[in-house]
Design an enzyme around this catalytic site. Structure first.
Site, short mmCIF file in Angstrom:
data_model
loop_
_atom_site.label_atom_id
_atom_site.label_comp_id
_atom_site.label_asym_id
_atom_site.label_seq_id
_atom_site.Cartn_x
_atom_site.Cartn_y
_atom_site.Cartn_z
N ASN A 125 0.87 -1.18 0.00
CA ASN A 125 0.00 0.00 0.00
C ASN A 125 0.91 1.23 0.00
O ASN A 125 1.50 1.56 1.02
CB ASN A 125 -0.89 -0.03 1.25
CG ASN A 125 -1.71 1.24 1.39
OD1 ASN A 125 -1.79 2.06 0.48
ND2 ASN A 125 -2.33 1.42 2.56
N LYS B 253 0.09 4.27 -0.21
CA LYS B 253 -0.55 5.46 0.37
C LYS B 253 -0.33 6.64 -0.58
O LYS B 253 -0.30 6.44 -1.80
CB LYS B 253 -0.01 5.71 1.78
CG LYS B 253 -0.12 4.43 2.65
CD LYS B 253 0.13 4.65 4.10
CE LYS B 253 -0.03 3.32 4.84
NZ LYS B 253 0.12 3.44 6.28
N HIS C 62 -9.45 1.27 5.43
CA HIS C 62 -8.13 1.48 6.04
C HIS C 62 -8.29 2.44 7.23
O HIS C 62 -9.09 3.37 7.18
CB HIS C 62 -7.16 2.06 5.00
CG HIS C 62 -5.74 2.03 5.49
ND1 HIS C 62 -5.25 2.96 6.37
CD2 HIS C 62 -4.73 1.17 5.25
CE1 HIS C 62 -3.98 2.66 6.65
NE2 HIS C 62 -3.64 1.58 5.98
N GLU D 251 -6.60 4.86 8.16
CA GLU D 251 -6.40 6.28 7.82
C GLU D 251 -7.67 6.85 7.20
O GLU D 251 -8.00 8.01 7.41
CB GLU D 251 -5.18 6.42 6.88
CG GLU D 251 -3.88 6.23 7.66
CD GLU D 251 -2.73 5.65 6.86
OE1 GLU D 251 -2.75 5.71 5.62
OE2 GLU D 251 -1.78 5.13 7.50
N GLU E 20 -4.86 -4.66 11.05
CA GLU E 20 -3.83 -3.63 11.19
C GLU E 20 -4.05 -2.87 12.50
O GLU E 20 -4.86 -1.92 12.53
CB GLU E 20 -3.90 -2.64 10.02
CG GLU E 20 -3.63 -3.26 8.66
CD GLU E 20 -3.09 -2.22 7.67
OE1 GLU E 20 -2.02 -2.47 7.12
OE2 GLU E 20 -3.73 -1.18 7.47
N GLY F 236 3.06 2.61 10.80
CA GLY F 236 4.01 3.70 10.57
C GLY F 236 4.76 4.12 11.83
O GLY F 236 5.39 5.17 11.86
N SER G 257 4.00 -1.83 10.31
CA SER G 257 5.47 -1.86 10.43
C SER G 257 6.08 -3.20 10.02
O SER G 257 7.04 -3.66 10.65
CB SER G 257 5.90 -1.46 11.85
OG SER G 257 5.46 -0.14 12.14
#
Ligand code: 13P
Length: 262
Positions: free
Chosen positions: A13, A15, A103, A105, A175, A181, A221
């Site tokens: 991904n 992003k 996701h 985010e 996730e 991240g 990560s």
């Protein structure tokens, strides 16, 4: 409940990184690093930004590459007055096969609700694409002991009203938000525990057959240095990789994890 042979799926991904020139370079570099055997062993999906999809697919077709094209998001409606949005049918026309949905985010920064996520799953499957449904808990949820409740609630909501056939062909990515991240990963045991509970939940809400076929990923990560341990878990069928997928050499090493297992 992890007896069916499920082909591992490694997803990158990107992003909001890489313009379409950089996308082409990255795919070419990755194609050079991976072998035919790698693609026999694992499915590799790449999820560039919308603006890169057309050039990425043209390259994949022209050079007969084995990458599977994915998108990061879509709108749940077919078309209409939704400025800035892209529908599932547009993605299908570009030969996109996998679409990330829900996701963290998108949920946190753009306010996507469980209900929208459920509608997006329907829209994606209507065009014969595969949703990669993301679920995960915040650090606060985790510290309050609410991990399973939060994650399984997201799974139940997104899979509501889906047929066994629909459910078995999906991918779910666990996730944990606190691991995205941040350089922090759930321990492989911890990830296995949550992911096996997702499989049990799928069995209850859909069927044991769907539960043993559905592919479950871990994300947060993931790097070349921790992939072997993550993939050694019985219920983990793949990974959804953010930062480390931007470096082709690192991502290739992730895709080739099997070469470093005993
Ligand atoms: P990182 O691998 O950068 O933690 O991102 C994970 C992720 O959000 C993939 O969708």
């Amino acid at each position: 409940m992890s007896n069916e042979v499920r082909k591992p799926i490694i997803s990158g991904n990107w992003k909001m990184n890489h313009n379409h020139f950089e996308a082409i370079q990255s795919i070419q570099k990755l194609a050079y690093l991976l072998t035919k055997e790698d693609f026999v062993a694992v499915d590799v999906t790449i999820h560039p930004p919308f603006t890169d999809l057309r050039s990425s697919q043209t390259l994949i077709d022209a050079d007969d590459l084995q990458f599977i094209l994915g998108a990061q998001h879509c709108h749940e409606a077919e078309s209409g007055a939704f400025t800035g949005e892209v529908s599932a049918q547009f993605l299908a026309k570009l030969n996109v096969h996998y679409v990330i949905v829900g996701h963290s985010e998108r949920r946190q920064l753009f306010g996507e609700t469980d209900e929208q996520v459920q509608q997006k799953v329907v829209a994606i499957q209507k065009y014969s694409m595969t949703p990669i449904l993301c679920v995960g808990e915040t650090l606060a949820d985790r510290e309050a002991g609410l991990t399973h409740e939060k994650v399984l609630g997201q799974v139940r909501s997104a899979l509501a009203k889906r047929s066994v056939e629909h459910v078995r062909s999906m991918v779910i990515a666990y996730e944990p938000i606190w691991a995205i991240g941040t350089g922090k990963t759930a321990t492989a045991d911890d990830a296995q525990r949550v992911i096996s509970s997702i499989r049990e939940e799928v069995s209850k809400i859909s069927s044991p057959m769907a539960a043993s076929a559905i592919r479950l990923q871990y994300g947060g990560s993931v790097k070349a240095s921790n992939i072997v341990q993550i993939m050694s878990q019985p219920d983990i069928d793949g990974v959804l990789v953010g930062g480390a997928s931007l470096d082709s050499a690192e991502f290739a090493r992730i895709c080739q994890y099997r070469l470093r297992t005993a």
